[in-house]
Write an enzyme that holds these catalytic residues in place. Structure first.
Site, PDB file in Angstrom:
ATOM      1  N   ASP A 196       1.130  -1.295  -0.110  1.00 34.39           N
ATOM      2  CA  ASP A 196      -0.151   0.127  -0.183  1.00 34.39           C
ATOM      3  C   ASP A 196       0.987   1.193   0.046  1.00 34.39           C
ATOM      4  OD1 ASP A 196      -1.900   1.860   0.252  1.00 34.39           O
ATOM      5  OD2 ASP A 196      -2.527   1.382   2.360  1.00 34.39           O
TER       6      ASP A 196
ATOM      7  N   LYS B 120       1.592   8.001   0.322  1.00 28.93           N
ATOM      8  CA  LYS B 120       1.703   8.105   1.828  1.00 28.93           C
ATOM      9  C   LYS B 120       3.151   8.709   1.956  1.00 28.93           C
ATOM     10  CE  LYS B 120      -0.289   3.655   3.512  1.00 28.93           C
ATOM     11  NZ  LYS B 120      -1.217   4.284   4.426  1.00 28.93           N
TER      12      LYS B 120
ATOM     13  N   ASP C  69       0.112  -4.988   4.475  1.00 24.43           N
ATOM     14  CA  ASP C  69      -1.159  -4.702   4.535  1.00 24.43           C
ATOM     15  C   ASP C  69      -2.212  -5.774   3.584  1.00 24.43           C
ATOM     16  OD1 ASP C  69      -2.882  -2.470   4.651  1.00 24.43           O
ATOM     17  OD2 ASP C  69      -2.777  -1.722   2.643  1.00 24.43           O
TER      18      ASP C  69
ATOM     19  N   ARG D 107     -11.140  -0.701   1.889  1.00 26.98           N
ATOM     20  CA  ARG D 107     -12.561  -0.673   1.898  1.00 26.98           C
ATOM     21  C   ARG D 107     -13.306  -0.979   0.678  1.00 26.98           C
ATOM     22  NH1 ARG D 107     -12.945   5.011   5.079  1.00 26.98           N
ATOM     23  NH2 ARG D 107     -10.826   4.509   5.527  1.00 26.98           N
TER      24      ARG D 107
HETATM   25  N1  BES Z   1      -3.323   0.049   5.030  1.00 27.61           N
HETATM   26  C1  BES Z   1      -3.692   1.289   5.659  1.00 27.61           C
HETATM   27  C2  BES Z   1      -3.959   1.443   7.241  1.00 27.61           C
HETATM   28  C3  BES Z   1      -2.624   0.919   8.055  1.00 27.61           C
HETATM   29  C4  BES Z   1      -2.094   1.931   8.563  1.00 27.61           C
HETATM   30  C5  BES Z   1      -2.408  -0.287   8.374  1.00 27.61           C
HETATM   31  C6  BES Z   1      -0.859   1.610   9.349  1.00 27.61           C
HETATM   32  C7  BES Z   1      -1.337  -0.684   9.001  1.00 27.61           C
HETATM   33  C8  BES Z   1      -0.414   0.437   9.768  1.00 27.61           C
HETATM   34  C9  BES Z   1      -4.951   1.886   5.121  1.00 27.61           C
HETATM   35  O1  BES Z   1      -5.282   1.726   3.821  1.00 27.61           O
HETATM   36  C10 BES Z   1      -4.803   3.432   4.956  1.00 27.61           C
HETATM   37  O2  BES Z   1      -3.924   4.035   4.287  1.00 27.61           O
HETATM   38  N2  BES Z   1      -5.540   4.169   5.627  1.00 27.61           N
HETATM   39  C11 BES Z   1      -5.707   5.659   5.948  1.00 27.61           C
HETATM   40  C12 BES Z   1      -7.511   5.632   5.589  1.00 27.61           C
HETATM   41  C13 BES Z   1      -7.603   7.364   5.209  1.00 27.61           C
HETATM   42  C14 BES Z   1      -7.062   7.893   4.141  1.00 27.61           C
HETATM   43  C15 BES Z   1      -8.927   7.467   5.516  1.00 27.61           C
HETATM   44  C16 BES Z   1      -5.230   5.973   6.905  1.00 27.61           C
HETATM   45  O3  BES Z   1      -5.484   5.033   8.030  1.00 27.61           O
HETATM   46  O4  BES Z   1      -4.622   7.018   7.233  1.00 27.61           O
HETATM   47 ZN    ZN Z   2      -4.268  -0.174   2.997  1.00 25.01          ZN
HETATM   48 ZN    ZN Z   3      -4.086   2.867   2.294  1.00 25.56          ZN
END
Ligand code: BES
Ligand code: ZN
Ligand code: ZN
Length: 507
Positions: free
Chosen positions: A269, A276, A287, A350
């Site tokens: 991811d 990111k 992920d 999601r």
């Molecule tokens: N894979 C990430 C969530 C994650 C973060 C898992 C840290 C393990 C460790 C997910 O896909 C993500 O990036 N979520 C975002 C959502 C936001 C954009 C609403 C997040 O958590 O920042």
């Molecule tokens: Zn993710």
């Molecule tokens: Zn993500």
């Protein structure tokens, strides 16, 4: 590692290390075998000098003075003695024993489990701790990394315990085998852990099941034909092709229920165009930990064949930025028909899950569970060790919390607050993929998923973003890296459900 049980005395095992559980607040000397009476006082002073009092997690190593017996006695604190035993302390004790034995260069350990507190659940937990802690991931190292243990012998007080304990140990080996598969899959870097590699792992598991597990994969074209617009939107920026993986375990006769397990399978991811920052990307090979947990469970099913049907679904893809990647603002159509405005390409989990869950629901499972490293917000809320649970069904939520507790994994329920649904309304589509507020990020992610589940289907979502990947060791049994979180809880849950006649108490 070979793990075995017998009646007799630790000294007869020929093991280098005798593991000695020491309870707090009891006479330390009285708990010491293998140390000559004359040396006992010295041993006590030695332990005192190191502040060893039997508190949970304390370790002290004493030389054994028995010529015939083990080389050393590794005393591990168990905390206060508890009525009926303390499985958590026993599991951690196993972990500490292995860590210390390995650090000292020993390869064989033995546990004296003849004390009255050593009932079967305690022995089971100890064995779990030993097998979990003896994990090493050294495929990418030039020198073959750490040395694992060769054997662990457990001595019980009564001959009648040998057969049941042996059975329990076989089960523990199968269960931790599943956890180990999940840990390996998470630890393998993303350049090697592709959707295709995930599907190969599924097929290997199916092969070992000798027909009980069947795997089917849908390639990109097949997914498009089905109408998995949300999953494919995430996949469209990646060069490596996505795959949808479906596993079906058919139980022996007498099974009444079908449980569907959906695992988030984002093999890397990057965030996509909503890229990111470098720090946030460092661990994103994890992920697909939800998918890894599902595969770990199937590996156990293949071995232990419980009386419950289980289906597994993994929408596997990378989330990458590229000229072909999905743009913030684009609208996609999910398999369910719902349209989603993608305002942040990093909220991709999601999207993949929505399609996987819709697909899973076609089979009308009695229970639908999803596991996903879904939100950083869940780590903000619960920290690195505790997963979040959200469910549309009270009975299911309660059962999962109990399963997690029995399995020794930490899980805490969060609410699916209906009033927050408001924040997922889009101006131009049915839903938006991120809420209008950054508060309560785990809850709004849970609510997004809930929109794809009919209220009459008992469903629970486990956000495992925290405990799936350990950036620092998690207790005595789990070192850095993939933890296999969820495998033990799910297995416990399936076992509990297969014993029951199925249905829950009322919603
Ligand atoms: N894979 C990430 C969530 C994650 C973060 C898992 C840290 C393990 C460790 C997910 O896909 C993500 O990036 N979520 C975002 C959502 C936001 C954009 C609403 C997040 O958590 O920042
Ligand atoms: Zn993710
Ligand atoms: Zn993500």
């Amino acid at each position: 590692m070979r793990i075995s049980v017998g009646k007799g005395h630790v000294a007869q095992s020929g093991a280098e290390v005798s593991v000695l559980p020491v309870f707090e607040g009891k006479d330390f000397l009285a708990q010491l075998p293998f140390v000559l009476p004359l040396a006992k006082k010295r041993a006590e002073r030695f332990a005192q000098a190191q502040d060893f009092s039997g508190k949970a997690g304390q370790v002290v190593v004493l030389p054994s003075s028995d010529e015939e017996g083990p080389d050393v006695v590794v005393c591990v604190g168990m905390g206060e003695r508890q009525r009926g035993g303390d499985t958590h302390a026993a599991r951690e004790m196993g972990g500490h024993a292995v860590q210390r034995a390995r650090a000292l260069g020993f390869r064989t350990i033995a546990l004296d489990a003849t004390g009255k507190e050593w009932n079967i659940p305690m022995i089971e937990a100890f064995a779990e701790g030993v097998l979990l802690a003896d994990y090493a991931f050294s495929v990418y190292k030039q020198k073959n990394g750490e040395k694992c243990l060769a054997s662990c012998d457990i001595f019980v007080r009564d001959r009648s315990l040998v057969a049941p304990v042996r059975k329990v140990l076989e089960n523990v080996e199968a269960v931790i085998g599943g956890v180990t598969i999940a840990r390996d899959l998470v630890n393998i870097p993303a350049h090697d852990m592709t959707p295709e590699r995930l599907s190969e792992a599924a097929m290997e598991i199916a092969k070992a099941s000798r027909g009980d597990i069947v795997v089917r994969t849908l390639d990109k074209e097949a997914c498009a034909k089905e109408g998995m617009g949300a999953f494919l939107a995430v996949a469209q920026g990646a060069e490596r092709p996505p795959l949808f993986i479906e596993l079906a375990y058919t139980a022996p006769r007498g099974a009444k229920e079908t449980v569907a397990l959906v695992g988030k399978g984002v093999t890397f991811d990057s965030g996509g165009l909503s890229l990111k920052p470098a720090d946030g990307m460092m661990t994103m090979k994890c992920d697909m930990a939800g998918a890894a947990a599902v595969l770990g469970v199937f590996a156990i099913l293949a071995k232990l064949r419980p009386k419950i049907h289980v289906r597994g679904y993994i929408a596997a893809t990378e989330n990458m930025p590229s000229g072909g990647a999905i743009r913030p603002g684009d609208v996609v159509k999910t398999l369910a028909g719902t349209t989603v405005e993608i305002l942040n390409t990093d909220a991709e989990g999601r999207l993949t899950l929505a399609d996987a869950m819709t697909y899973a629901l076609r089979e009308k499972p009695d229970v639908l569970l999803d596991l996903a490293t879904l939100t950083g917000a869940c780590m903000v809320a619960l920290g690195e060790e505790i997963a979040g649970l959200m469910s549309n069904h009270r009975g299911l939520a309660k059962q999962l919390l109990t399963s997690a507790q029995t399995a020794g994994e930490k899980l805490w329920e969060l609410p699916l607050e209906p009033r927050y649904k408001e924040t997922l309304k889009s101006d131009i589509a049915d839903l938006r993929n991120i809420a209008t507020t950054r508060y309560g990020g785990s809850l709004t992610a849970g609510l997004f998923l809930e929109a794809f589940v009919p209220p009459e289907t008992p469903w629970a979502h486990l956000d495992i973003a925290g405990p799936a990947f350990a950036e620092k060791p998690l207790g005595a049994c789990l070192g850095k890296g993939g933890t296999g979180y969820g495998v033990r809880t799910l297995w416990q849950f399936l076992q509990d459900r297969s014993g029951k006649s199925g249905a829950f108490s009322k919603r």
